[in-house]
Motif scaffolding. Structure first.
Motif, PDB file in Angstrom:
ATOM      1  N   HIS A  24       0.801  -1.221   0.000  1.00 23.48           N
ATOM      2  CA  HIS A  24       0.000   0.000   0.000  1.00 23.48           C
ATOM      3  C   HIS A  24       0.838   1.279   0.000  1.00 23.48           C
ATOM      4  CE1 HIS A  24      -2.909  -3.015   1.598  1.00 23.48           C
ATOM      5  NE2 HIS A  24      -3.719  -2.367   0.793  1.00 23.48           N
ATOM      6  N   ARG A  25       2.157   1.144   0.072  1.00 23.56           N
ATOM      7  CA  ARG A  25       3.010   2.330   0.146  1.00 23.56           C
ATOM      8  C   ARG A  25       2.774   3.322  -0.998  1.00 23.56           C
ATOM      9  NH1 ARG A  25       7.858   3.942   2.578  1.00 23.56           N
ATOM     10  NH2 ARG A  25       8.121   1.921   3.609  1.00 23.56           N
ATOM     11  N   PRO A  26       2.692   2.884  -2.286  1.00 22.80           N
ATOM     12  CA  PRO A  26       2.454   3.863  -3.362  1.00 22.80           C
ATOM     13  C   PRO A  26       1.173   4.674  -3.156  1.00 22.80           C
ATOM     14  CG  PRO A  26       3.166   1.763  -4.279  1.00 22.80           C
ATOM     15  CD  PRO A  26       2.894   1.522  -2.834  1.00 22.80           C
ATOM     16  N   LEU A  27       0.108   4.005  -2.701  1.00 23.67           N
ATOM     17  CA  LEU A  27      -1.139   4.716  -2.415  1.00 23.67           C
ATOM     18  C   LEU A  27      -0.936   5.733  -1.307  1.00 23.67           C
ATOM     19  CD1 LEU A  27      -4.239   5.152  -2.433  1.00 23.67           C
ATOM     20  CD2 LEU A  27      -4.401   3.177  -0.890  1.00 23.67           C
ATOM     21  N   LEU A  28      -0.257   5.349  -0.245  1.00 18.16           N
ATOM     22  CA  LEU A  28      -0.060   6.252   0.892  1.00 18.16           C
ATOM     23  C   LEU A  28       0.802   7.445   0.507  1.00 18.16           C
ATOM     24  CD1 LEU A  28       0.556   3.600   3.705  1.00 18.16           C
ATOM     25  CD2 LEU A  28      -1.612   4.551   2.868  1.00 18.16           C
TER      26      LEU A  28
END
Length: 304
Positions: A24-28
C-alpha cells in the motif's frame, strides 16, 4: 470498504506486516504528496504511518488499506497545520515539489491515468494550498482516489453530510481557479512538447504561438536560487523571460525531457546536479501557466 477496522484478523507476523505495508506504500505516498505538496514531507508522513502500523495490534485490523489510508490522512492533516507558518515565511511564490511520474507504464486504464495526472498537476496542487486541511483531505480522497463519502467520513471522524459539504466546497473552489485541461491527453502532450522545444531554443515566435494571451509564469527559488519574486503576466512577458533565460550561461548545463506531475516537462542540470524544473500547464489549446522550480531543496529528490 468497511470503516470498522477492529474485527477480523490479519497475520501478525512482522514479515506479513511489512509486505502488507509495502503493498500500500504507493497509495499512501500518493495521498500524502497531494496533501502536502512536498516529497520529503510525504515520505516523513508515510514513515510515521509505518511506525504506527508496526506498533498496532494487526490481528484486530479488518481492513489494512482503510487503516493505513486513515492513519496517513490524519498525519498529513496534522502536518499541514504544523507547517502553515513555514509557508507564510517563504521567500517568493511557493510551489509544490515537482514529482516524477510515469502513469503510462503503471496504469493501463486511460481514464484512470488522466484522473491521476490531473489530480497531481502543479496547477491543481497550487490551488489546494488555499484550502483548509480538512477540505484538502476530502478533495484528495474523493477526487484523486474515488473514496466514497461515507468512508472519508470515517477517516476524518466527521459526519457524512459534513463531508459532502466539504467535498462540494473544495471541488467548486478548485474548478473556479484551475484551467480546464485538454480533453485529449495526446493533444495536450503535443502542445506542451512544442512549448518545451521553443523554450529550450529560446524561440520567441515559437513561444508566442503556443502561449495563451493571459499566460502566467510562476517561479520558486525559495530565496536559495534565482527566480522571479512575482508572477509574470502576459504571453509577451513570459516569452521574453523564457527566451532570455535560455541564453543565460550555466556551468555544465544539460537539459532533459521527463514527465513531471503527469505531463511533459524539462529538468535542467548544472554539472550533474538538478538546477531547475520547467513545467507547463496546457488548456483550451494553449499553454496557460508555466512553473519554474529552482529551489535546490525541492529538486534534490529528482537526482535519484
Amino acid at each position: 470498504m468497511a470503516n470498522d477496522n477492529t474485527t477480523g484478523a490479519v497475520s501478525g507476523t512482522a514479515a506479513d506486516g511489512t509486505s502488507v505495508f509495502e503493498e500500500h506504500r504507493p497509495l499512501l505516498l500518493g495521498v500524502a504528496y497531494r496533501m502536502l505538496g512536498r516529497v520529503a514531507d510525504a515520505e516523513d508522513v508515510v514513515q510515521e504511518a509505518w511506525l504506527r502500523w508496526s506498533g498496532a495490534d494487526r490481528a484486530a485490523v479488518r481492513e489494512p488499506r482503510a487503516y493505513l489510508v486513515r492513519t496517513t490522512t490524519r498525519l498529513a492533516v496534522d502536518r499541514l497545520r504544523q507547517i502553515a507558518s513555514r509557508r507564510e515565511a517563504y521567500v517568493g511564490p511557493w510551489l509544490p515539489e515537482p514529482l516524477a511520474t510515469d502513469y503510462g507504464h503503471t496504469v493501463e486504464d486511460a481514464a484512470e491515468r488522466a484522473m491521476l495526472s490531473e489530480s497531481v498537476s502543479l496547477a491543481v496542487l497550487v490551488v489546494l494550498e488555499s484550502l483548509s486541511p480538512l477540505e484538502r483531505a476530502v478533495f484528495v480522497l474523493r477526487e484523486a482516489f474515488g473514496l466514497p463519502h461515507a468512508e472519508i467520513a470515517g477517516i476524518l471522524d466527521r459526519g457524512e453530510a459534513a463531508v459532502r459539504q466539504l467535498a462540494a466546497r473544495a471541488r467548486r473552489h478548485v474548478a473556479e481557479r484551475t484551467p480546464r485541461f485538454e480533453a485529449d491527453p495526446a493533444q495536450r502532450r503535443e502542445l506542451t512538447e512544442r512549448f518545451l522545444a521553443a523554450a529550450v531554443e529560446g524561440d520567441l515566435d515559437g513561444l508566442l504561438a503556443v502561449l495563451a494571451p493571459d499566460a502566467r509564469l510562476v517561479g520558486d527559488g525559495g530565496g536559495r536560487a534565482k527566480a522571479p519574486l512575482r508572477t509574470i503576466l502576459g504571453a509577451g512577458k513570459v516569452a521574453r523571460f523564457l527566451a532570455a533565460i535560455s541564453q543565460t550561461p550555466v556551468p555544465g548545463l544539460a537539459v532533459a525531457p521527463l514527465e513531471l506531475n503527469g505531463g511533459p516537462a524539462l529538468l535542467a542540470t548544472s554539472e550533474g546536479r538538478p538546477y531547475a524544473a520547467l513545467v507547463p500547464e496546457a488548456a483550451d489549446g494553449l499553454v496557460q501557466r508555466v512553473y519554474i522550480v529552482s529551489n535546490p531543496e525541492k529538486l534534490a529528490h529528482l537526482a535519484r
